[in-house]
Design an enzyme around this catalytic site. Sequence first.
Site, PDB file in Angstrom:
ATOM      1  N   VAL A 153       0.763  -1.203  -0.159  1.00  0.00           N
ATOM      2  CA  VAL A 153      -0.071  -0.009  -0.191  1.00  0.00           C
ATOM      3  C   VAL A 153       0.963   1.120  -0.112  1.00  0.00           C
ATOM      4  O   VAL A 153       0.624   2.207   0.485  1.00  0.00           O
ATOM      5  CB  VAL A 153      -0.708   0.028   1.135  1.00  0.00           C
ATOM      6  CG1 VAL A 153      -2.191   1.102   0.916  1.00  0.00           C
ATOM      7  CG2 VAL A 153      -1.384  -1.154   1.585  1.00  0.00           C
ATOM      8  N   ALA A 154       1.976   1.153  -0.820  1.00  0.00           N
ATOM      9  CA  ALA A 154       2.920   2.501  -0.781  1.00  0.00           C
ATOM     10  C   ALA A 154       3.389   2.869   0.536  1.00  0.00           C
ATOM     11  O   ALA A 154       3.515   2.109   1.281  1.00  0.00           O
ATOM     12  CB  ALA A 154       2.307   3.315  -1.770  1.00  0.00           C
ATOM     13  N   CYS A 155       3.178   4.546   0.557  1.00  0.00           N
ATOM     14  CA  CYS A 155       3.970   4.879   1.813  1.00  0.00           C
ATOM     15  C   CYS A 155       2.710   4.579   3.154  1.00  0.00           C
ATOM     16  O   CYS A 155       3.190   5.001   4.296  1.00  0.00           O
ATOM     17  CB  CYS A 155       3.828   6.338   1.606  1.00  0.00           C
ATOM     18  SG  CYS A 155       5.189   6.828   0.442  1.00  0.00           S
ATOM     19  N   SER A 156       1.806   4.008   2.821  1.00  0.00           N
ATOM     20  CA  SER A 156       0.750   3.679   4.123  1.00  0.00           C
ATOM     21  C   SER A 156       0.807   2.291   4.505  1.00  0.00           C
ATOM     22  O   SER A 156      -0.059   1.545   5.144  1.00  0.00           O
ATOM     23  CB  SER A 156      -0.725   3.917   3.725  1.00  0.00           C
ATOM     24  OG  SER A 156      -0.731   5.379   3.626  1.00  0.00           O
ATOM     25  N   SER A 333       6.628   3.725   3.792  1.00  0.00           N
ATOM     26  CA  SER A 333       5.875   3.326   4.719  1.00  0.00           C
ATOM     27  C   SER A 333       6.619   3.230   6.267  1.00  0.00           C
ATOM     28  O   SER A 333       6.154   3.387   7.285  1.00  0.00           O
ATOM     29  CB  SER A 333       5.219   1.934   4.784  1.00  0.00           C
ATOM     30  OG  SER A 333       6.160   0.910   4.940  1.00  0.00           O
TER      31      SER A 333
END
Length: 372
Positions: A153-156, A333
């Site tokens: 979820v990429a950076c999350s 993340s």
Amino acid sequence: MSVVISGTGLFTPPESISNDELVACFNDYVDKFNQENQSSIENGSVEALAHSSSAFIEKASGIKSRYVMSKDAILNVDIMKPLFVERPNEALSMQAEIGVAAAKQAMAAANKTPEDIDLVIVACAYTQRSYPAMAIEIQQALGCPGWGFDMLVACSAATFGIINAANAVRSGTAKTVLVINPEILSPQINYRDRDSHFIFGDVATASIIEDETTATGEHQFRIIAEQPITEFSNNIRSNIGYMNQCSPDTAEDVDKYFIQQGRKVFKEVLPMVSNLISTQMAKVELAPKDIKRLYLHQANINMNNFIAKKVLGREPEAGEAPIILDEYANTSSAGCIIALHKHHDGYSSGDKAVLCSFGAGYSACCLILEYV
């Protein structure tokens, strides 16, 4: 049931690149490009490239340096990307290796053995292969029973991973969960792009999530509110993938690296994140004065300062919204977890904190934490 984050871990690569080093290589490339394309630049068919500077990078982002898994090739003007020796299938992969290192720290902090862990989640922006899952490789390397899976979820990814871990504990499908964020981001960077060549660094973080009744770690944070949200946007994108080989004419195009429309991201993401945090604070009846620290995604110091000011209703005081991106750069993340890992002292029982991520997707996730 109360679920807690009972330990965190951090692996930092041994090599660091300063802004000055990165800029020197980039400017050498610019000079080389402009010289090789001088006639085309003069007739207007090619646009000349402009130099970068350390001052520009720090003002635009707050970044001063970054850690990487392979330094020399990045700073070689004829290569300008990390070079890795591919490991045989029988050897532990690089991403699993750094994940294991962070995991061992987190387990030590939480007083857990591998036998205590019955779920491993690898949550990050990229995995170095599609399958077998990195989580299952790490599970084997650590000697943990149970099961594991990867999620992107990429950076999350880290905060989404923590929510999935907490829900697994609440449902009874796991008792103690290890969430790992092994972020090898240097390969996604276009080191020939002035606007993005400085943004990312490599790192790995890990967190232990468990039922509060089994937790014995020195520092424990109870999860008292949580909410992820997603909204599709192309403003942060990377088109790298296994299907690129099916379109060989465009397989090396710049969109296979990290690309973004920074001004649009700033304008659209910041209200979304500020509102998410404020909504979750209201959910558990917390006022800005009740928040001891904001652990925000470490993408850009200007974004973090904006969000902190919006949430608190004033300029944040020193230490209220810890910044680690000056040393680590954007680590996708892992950034908010690094901030938590390095700045968890000085709490008293009942103190509240916010752990929040945001990035490509758009995706965002807010957790309200209470120190046990």
